[in-house]
Motif scaffolding. Structure first.
Motif: not given
Length: 345
Positions: A8-16, A70-74
């Motif tokens: 399980a990811p402790v950190l998930a960066v998506e489309n940053l 930061v203008t986008g992503g999660s």
């Protein structure tokens, strides 16, 4: 680009996406960056200067100053969304659940305060414990990073330490509260090779023991190869290749990754000139359309003027229309044979 790995990811960066509004125009320093990190995992984030790797770390930490944002992503830490979190909320997380170690330890250390004062305050900011207990935690943290006589070191000031000792103190502060994620921004670059190797070994051991996930930002593939579980390669604000250390270094698919590997001194015959990647990184004010490496890539064709999708082979991913499938351990100078580009896979 999204790495698939177990756990399980402790950190998930998506489309940053992180941008700067300047007089010259809009600078997209980080563009569509995605990766995830499991507990205890070490990710090496590599690339040339200006590739966006440090800005990726600052974006995750919420340390991007105006005119950047930061203008986008999660950005999710243990499932909690960090993007848009008020500064007060981020301040509670920084140094506790997520920490950063900078290239210059004096960005962490206050030169006019004793080490014990700084470390005790770092504990008390996040935990309801007495000062004596906080002092014990500080002493134990200094011992974990290999500093002899930690009780004496607590009474010293930063200027009384060497560069390597100051960096160890900065690492100890980052580890104080056993964070879930630690981001290291080239913290050993200014240190001698012996000290660098000691700190790399200690960081690797501490992550394994504590379960903290680690992002190690570097331009040095050799350092990352001996430290990381996975490598993510950045170019011009984007991830262009990622995967396990063996997959990326032994079977590199992206021409840029292969160029980085070929430019390593250990890959060149004694006395032979170092291999070089032609050209230079483009200005972030004017990224090329499509594949951002195409103006420097010997395999580029007309289709590279459009943005490539990400291809996967197990946990190995790359963003390229013409990936290279020869063994990266072979001489890769022929990967730029322009006569064969149209037949490139």
């Amino acid at each position: 680009m999204d790495d698939r790995h177990s756990g399980a990811p402790v950190l998930a960066v998506e489309n940053l996406r992180t941008e700067f509004i300047t007089r010259e125009g809009r600078v997209r320093a980080v563009d569509d960056v995605s990766f995830s990190l499991a507990a205890g995992e070490i990710l090496g984030l590599v690339g040339e200067s200006g590739s966006g790797k440090s800005m990726t770390g600052y974006s995750i930490m919420g340390l991007v100053d105006a005119p950047g944002q930061v203008t986008g992503g999660s950005i999710r830490l243990n499932g909690r969304e960090l993007r848009g979190l008020p500064e007060g909320g981020m301040r509670q997380l920084r140094g506790d659940r997520i920490a950063m170690i900078f290239q210059d330890p004096m960005m962490t250390l206050n030169p006019v305060l004793r080490i014990d004062t700084q470390m005790i305050e770092a504990v008390l900011a996040h935990h309801r414990v007495g000062r004596e207990r906080a002092r014990e935690m500080a002493r134990d943290a200094l011992a974990r990073v290999g500093l002899a006589d930690p009780e004496e070191k607590l009474l010293a000031y930063p200027h009384q330490f060497s560069g390597g000792m100051r960096q160890r103190v900065a690492i100890a502060i980052a580890l104080l509260n056993r964070p879930d994620v630690i981001i290291c921004d080239e913290p050993t670059t200014a240190l001698d090779v012996t000290t660098q190797n000691q700190i790399l070994y200690e960081m690797q051991t501490l992550c394994r023991e504590s379960g903290s996930a680690l992002i190690w930002i570097s331009h040095d593939l050799a350092v990352v190869a001996g430290l990381a579980d996975r490598i993510a390669v950045m170019y011009a604000g984007q991830l262009v290749e990622s995967g396990s250390v063996d997959a990326v270094l032994d079977h590199a698919r992206h021409p840029y990754t292969r160029g980085l590997i070929a430019s390593s001194p250990s890959r060149n015959a004694r006395g032979a000139p170092l291999a070089q990647i032609a050209g230079s990184t483009p200005s972030p004010l004017a990224w090329p359309s499509g594949c951002r490496f195409r103006d420097r890539c010997p395999r580029a064709t007309d289709i590279c003027a459009t943005a490539p999708d990400t291809d996967h082979e197990g946990g190995h991913a790359w963003r390229c229309f013409h990936p290279v499938f020869e063994d990266a351990g072979d001489d890769c100078h022929d990967c730029g044979d322009r006569d064969d580009r149209e037949e490139a896979p």
